[in-house]
Design a protein around this motif. Structure first.
Motif, PDB file in Angstrom:
ATOM      1  N   ASP A   1     -18.356  11.562   0.497  1.00  0.00           N
ATOM      2  CA  ASP A   1     -16.962  11.900   0.728  1.00  0.00           C
ATOM      3  C   ASP A   1     -16.359  10.713   1.466  1.00  0.00           C
ATOM      4  N   ILE A   2     -15.060  10.510   1.306  1.00  0.00           N
ATOM      5  CA  ILE A   2     -14.432   9.353   1.957  1.00  0.00           C
ATOM      6  C   ILE A   2     -14.565   9.438   3.488  1.00  0.00           C
ATOM      7  N   TYR A   3     -14.655  10.665   4.031  1.00  0.00           N
ATOM      8  CA  TYR A   3     -14.754  10.735   5.497  1.00  0.00           C
ATOM      9  C   TYR A   3     -16.085  10.162   6.004  1.00  0.00           C
ATOM     10  N   TYR A   4     -17.139  10.171   5.149  1.00  0.00           N
ATOM     11  CA  TYR A   4     -18.398   9.531   5.549  1.00  0.00           C
ATOM     12  C   TYR A   4     -18.122   8.058   5.870  1.00  0.00           C
ATOM     13  N   ALA A   5     -17.342   7.426   4.973  1.00  0.00           N
ATOM     14  CA  ALA A   5     -17.059   5.995   5.138  1.00  0.00           C
ATOM     15  C   ALA A   5     -16.218   5.757   6.400  1.00  0.00           C
ATOM     16  N   PHE A   6     -15.302   6.692   6.669  1.00  0.00           N
ATOM     17  CA  PHE A   6     -14.490   6.570   7.891  1.00  0.00           C
ATOM     18  C   PHE A   6     -15.374   6.635   9.136  1.00  0.00           C
ATOM     19  N   ILE A   7     -16.366   7.508   9.123  1.00  0.00           N
ATOM     20  CA  ILE A   7     -17.250   7.620  10.297  1.00  0.00           C
ATOM     21  C   ILE A   7     -18.020   6.302  10.474  1.00  0.00           C
TER      22      ILE A   7
ATOM     23  N   MET B   1       0.853  -1.195   0.000  1.00  0.00           N
ATOM     24  CA  MET B   1       0.000   0.000   0.000  1.00  0.00           C
ATOM     25  C   MET B   1       0.887   1.242   0.000  1.00  0.00           C
ATOM     26  N   ASN B   2       0.924   1.943  -1.082  1.00  0.00           N
ATOM     27  CA  ASN B   2       1.666   3.191  -0.996  1.00  0.00           C
ATOM     28  C   ASN B   2       0.922   4.337  -1.649  1.00  0.00           C
ATOM     29  N   GLU B   3      -0.355   4.373  -1.406  1.00  0.00           N
ATOM     30  CA  GLU B   3      -1.123   5.508  -1.900  1.00  0.00           C
ATOM     31  C   GLU B   3      -1.220   6.528  -0.773  1.00  0.00           C
ATOM     32  N   THR B   4      -1.274   7.782  -1.137  1.00  0.00           N
ATOM     33  CA  THR B   4      -1.575   8.772  -0.104  1.00  0.00           C
ATOM     34  C   THR B   4      -2.843   9.471  -0.541  1.00  0.00           C
ATOM     35  N   ILE B   5      -3.842   9.414   0.311  1.00  0.00           N
ATOM     36  CA  ILE B   5      -5.065  10.144  -0.013  1.00  0.00           C
ATOM     37  C   ILE B   5      -5.226  11.228   1.036  1.00  0.00           C
ATOM     38  N   ALA B   6      -5.120  12.446   0.579  1.00  0.00           N
ATOM     39  CA  ALA B   6      -5.428  13.593   1.423  1.00  0.00           C
ATOM     40  C   ALA B   6      -4.651  13.614   2.732  1.00  0.00           C
ATOM     41  N   PHE B   7      -3.312  13.544   2.625  1.00  0.00           N
ATOM     42  CA  PHE B   7      -2.552  13.719   3.865  1.00  0.00           C
ATOM     43  C   PHE B   7      -2.458  15.204   4.197  1.00  0.00           C
ATOM     44  N   VAL B   8      -2.983  15.574   5.314  1.00  0.00           N
ATOM     45  CA  VAL B   8      -2.863  16.940   5.828  1.00  0.00           C
ATOM     46  C   VAL B   8      -2.650  16.806   7.325  1.00  0.00           C
ATOM     47  N   GLN B   9      -1.628  17.452   7.810  1.00  0.00           N
ATOM     48  CA  GLN B   9      -1.301  17.299   9.231  1.00  0.00           C
ATOM     49  C   GLN B   9      -2.235  18.141  10.108  1.00  0.00           C
ATOM     50  N   THR B  10      -2.719  17.548  11.182  1.00  0.00           N
ATOM     51  CA  THR B  10      -3.555  18.286  12.142  1.00  0.00           C
ATOM     52  C   THR B  10      -2.646  19.103  13.058  1.00  0.00           C
ATOM     53  N   PRO B  11      -2.976  20.362  13.352  1.00  0.00           N
ATOM     54  CA  PRO B  11      -2.152  21.120  14.298  1.00  0.00           C
ATOM     55  C   PRO B  11      -2.105  20.400  15.660  1.00  0.00           C
ATOM     56  N   LYS B  12      -0.935  20.461  16.274  1.00  0.00           N
ATOM     57  CA  LYS B  12      -0.708  19.751  17.542  1.00  0.00           C
ATOM     58  C   LYS B  12      -1.764  20.128  18.595  1.00  0.00           C
ATOM     59  N   ASP B  13      -2.077  21.419  18.682  1.00  0.00           N
ATOM     60  CA  ASP B  13      -3.022  21.855  19.718  1.00  0.00           C
ATOM     61  C   ASP B  13      -4.445  21.370  19.458  1.00  0.00           C
ATOM     62  N   ILE B  14      -4.766  21.157  18.197  1.00  0.00           N
ATOM     63  CA  ILE B  14      -6.109  20.639  17.888  1.00  0.00           C
ATOM     64  C   ILE B  14      -6.167  19.160  18.291  1.00  0.00           C
ATOM     65  N   ALA B  15      -5.069  18.426  18.005  1.00  0.00           N
ATOM     66  CA  ALA B  15      -5.020  17.012  18.421  1.00  0.00           C
ATOM     67  C   ALA B  15      -5.121  16.930  19.947  1.00  0.00           C
ATOM     68  N   LYS B  16      -4.432  17.849  20.617  1.00  0.00           N
ATOM     69  CA  LYS B  16      -4.454  17.878  22.078  1.00  0.00           C
ATOM     70  C   LYS B  16      -5.876  18.125  22.607  1.00  0.00           C
TER      71      LYS B  16
ATOM     72  N   TYR C   1     -16.039  11.548  -3.542  1.00  0.00           N
ATOM     73  CA  TYR C   1     -16.038  10.338  -4.379  1.00  0.00           C
ATOM     74  C   TYR C   1     -15.416  10.600  -5.764  1.00  0.00           C
ATOM     75  N   ASN C   2     -15.861  11.683  -6.418  1.00  0.00           N
ATOM     76  CA  ASN C   2     -15.416  11.952  -7.789  1.00  0.00           C
ATOM     77  C   ASN C   2     -13.918  12.149  -7.904  1.00  0.00           C
ATOM     78  N   SER C   3     -13.254  12.562  -6.816  1.00  0.00           N
ATOM     79  CA  SER C   3     -11.815  12.818  -6.882  1.00  0.00           C
ATOM     80  C   SER C   3     -11.006  11.666  -6.287  1.00  0.00           C
ATOM     81  N   LEU C   4     -11.659  10.587  -5.912  1.00  0.00           N
ATOM     82  CA  LEU C   4     -10.938   9.459  -5.302  1.00  0.00           C
ATOM     83  C   LEU C   4     -10.369   8.541  -6.375  1.00  0.00           C
ATOM     84  N   PRO C   5      -9.249   7.846  -6.059  1.00  0.00           N
ATOM     85  CA  PRO C   5      -8.786   6.822  -6.998  1.00  0.00           C
ATOM     86  C   PRO C   5      -9.850   5.718  -7.114  1.00  0.00           C
ATOM     87  N   ARG C   6      -9.861   5.098  -8.275  1.00  0.00           N
ATOM     88  CA  ARG C   6     -10.883   4.081  -8.560  1.00  0.00           C
ATOM     89  C   ARG C   6     -11.000   3.034  -7.453  1.00  0.00           C
TER      90      ARG C   6
END
Ligand SMILES: C[S@@+](CC[C@H](N)C(=O)[O-])C[C@H]1O[C@@H](n2cnc3c(N)ncnc32)[C@H](O)[C@@H]1O
Length: 499
Positions: free
Chosen positions: A125-131, A1-16, A104-109
């Protein structure tokens, strides 16, 4: 598995902040089972370790990010796998993280089919599926703490998410961060939510925080959200209130307090409400003064005066545009030639107009969508209230006109039928109505969407005749004098009456 889908780092204080939302009874048991779904470079893994948790796992689709975490967190169980079809061997006490956000429209097949399998539609959106996947992987009493876009609160296709949440537990906390700049490049409207998987009987109230403006930094957001939650009170950064968990009756969800009044009627019972007319090709149909002066008498029959969003000043309209409204009165290009000025103008755009979208029964020189045209013409001599369909202003811009104007595609039209137009004008522009309307789920980012559907069903409180007359009188005064200083007087009358 070496795909990256939407990697965006969360600010440390928000994670906290999100880690601080874990229930106290879980915080003291340091060995509760925890999963970070889509762990990226491990900002949550680090925060969880620092908080003393010992039984942490992370899953990450991208091999590079997985290997990055493997080196950094040798004591954490990591999986380089696709969360959406991952067969977990256990259920978790806590799932936490910042899932990918991609439509969905912007996701890899390869991901598309997995999202559809989980959510059931292609508008997701892919986050729906994550929830949904996370709810499934929680133990009874388990908690899901995610930061995601606000869209699933109101999108029609996210109804399945709202229903699954209601059917499986309740939201304990919502922190609405609006369009605060949290991530590099993108600023979706985001919210943090904490969901608790529990049987129906034990639903609690939701604590709802909403950020007051978008320029606060993560550090302040963290400190002030924690303060507001521990005091159950608003502060300079967040509004705070509690409400019962949403139910299946709530068509959309919102972070605005509900306005409840028992005696009401629907706006559609006292107003005709409809969308404006869409030309579908502005340059071809819009006329300046000079072009207008060239029209002969026959051609002038096609001339209309139209109100666009920019003409809605709030209370009154200022200016209008001249358009050539070409409809089925002209049936063929041959016939079009009978109107030389119009023909000359339209033919110069023919190539572009032919390739735009229009219904099969139309010709290339017709307007795109003339919904409600007959109705609007029948109302032409009546007072009408126009409002921008999507508005960024901080006060409502319902704008009355008694002139024979038609609405453009970017405004919604209200034609008062039984009520004094000035009463409706004053009420709809009031602070009370704005807040009520926001609580009906009309916010889209920093804008409000005035749609036929929501507006038709808004509830208008029943006022006594004297109050209605009072509101109408002030509204007329504002309209006549083009001076909004008296808006506040209407707000006061309404707040006294609806206490
Ligand atoms: C918005 S980033 C958040 C990263 C990290 N949790 C953080 O907050 O900094 C989403 C992460 O999910 C990963 N991801 C995307 N699709 C995935 C999937 N189907 N399964 C597992 N991880 C996935 C991405 O590679 C990315 O690292």
């Amino acid at each position: 598995m070496n795909e990256t889908i939407a990697f965006v780092q969360t600010p440390k204080d928000i994670a906290k902040l999100m880690i601080s939302l874990i229930s106290e009874n879980k915080k003291i048991q340091k060995n509760i089972s925890i999963l970070d779904s889509g762990c990226g470079k491990g900002i949550f893994l680090k925060g969880l370790q620092e908080a003393g948790f010992t039984n942490i796992e992370g899953i990450e689709l991208s091999k590079d990010l997985y290997e990055f975490c493997l080196k950094k967190f040798p004591n954490i169980q990591l999986y380089n796998d696709d969360y959406l079809d991952w067969l977990s061997l256990k259920e978790y006490d806590l799932i936490i993280g910042n899932p990918p956000y991609t439509h969905y429209n912007s996701l890899p097949r390869s991901s598309r089919s997995k999202v559809v399998r989980i959510v059931g539609n292609k508008e997701s959106d892919i986050y729906y599926a994550f929830i949904l996947k996370s709810i499934e992987l929680l133990k009874e009493g388990g908690e899901l703490i995610f930061i995601v876009p606000y869209g699933f609160f109101f999108n029609t296709y996210a109804k399945v998410i709202r229903e699954r949440i209601i059917d499986n537990g309740y939201l304990e906390t919502i922190i609405d961060l609006d369009e605060t700049r949290l991530f590099e490049d993108e600023n979706p409207e985001t919210l943090i939510f904490k969901f608790v998987k529990k049987s129906l009987e034990s639903k609690q109230n939701i604590r709802i925080l909403r950020i007051k403006e978008r320029n606060f930094k993560p550090n302040t957001i963290n400190n002030k959200a924690v303060e507001s939650l521990s005091n159950s009170k608003e502060n300079e950064v967040f509004t705070y209130y509690e409400r019962q968990m949403f139910t299946h009756e709530n068509e959309v969800w919102t972070t605005y307090p509900e306005k409840i009044f028992s005696d009401f009627y629907l706006l559609k019972e006292v107003c005709w409400i409809g969308v404006g007319l869409v030309s579908g090709f502005e340059q071809a149909f819009l006329l300046d003064e000079e072009e207008k002066s060239l029209l002969n008498d026959e051609e002038k029959e096609f001339l209309v005066r139209s109100i666009k969003s920019k003409h809605c000043q709030g209370y009154w309209t200022d200016g209008f545009e001249y358009y050539l409204l070409i409809d089925k009165r002209i049936k063929s290009e041959e016939e079009l030639k009978r109107y030389p000025t119009i023909h000359r103008k339209l033919i110069s755009h023919k190539d572009s107009m032919t390739v735009r979208y229009f219904p099969a029964s139309n010709k290339w020189f017709h307007w795109q969508a003339l919904r409600n045209y007959e109705k609007l013409r029948s109302f032409i001599a009546q007072p009408k209230i126009f409002v921008p369909s999507l508005d960024r202003s901080t006060e409502n811009r319902f704008s009355l006109t008694e002139e024979p104007y038609l609405p453009s595609g970017d405004v919604l039209t209200l034609v008062p039928q039984q009520k004094d137009p000035f009463f409706l004008l004053g009420y709809l522009n009031s602070k009370f109505f704005r807040e009520y309307y926001l609580s009906a789920g009309a916010r889209r980012g920093h804008r409000i969407s005035f749609t036929q559907r929501i507006m038709s069903n808004v509830r208008i409180p029943v006022f006594d005749q004297e109050t209605e007359n009072g509101i109408a009188k002030i509204a007329k005064n504002i309209f006549d004098g083009k001076n909004t200083a008296k808006r506040k007087e209407i707000d006061e009358i309404i707040s006294i009456n609806l206490k």
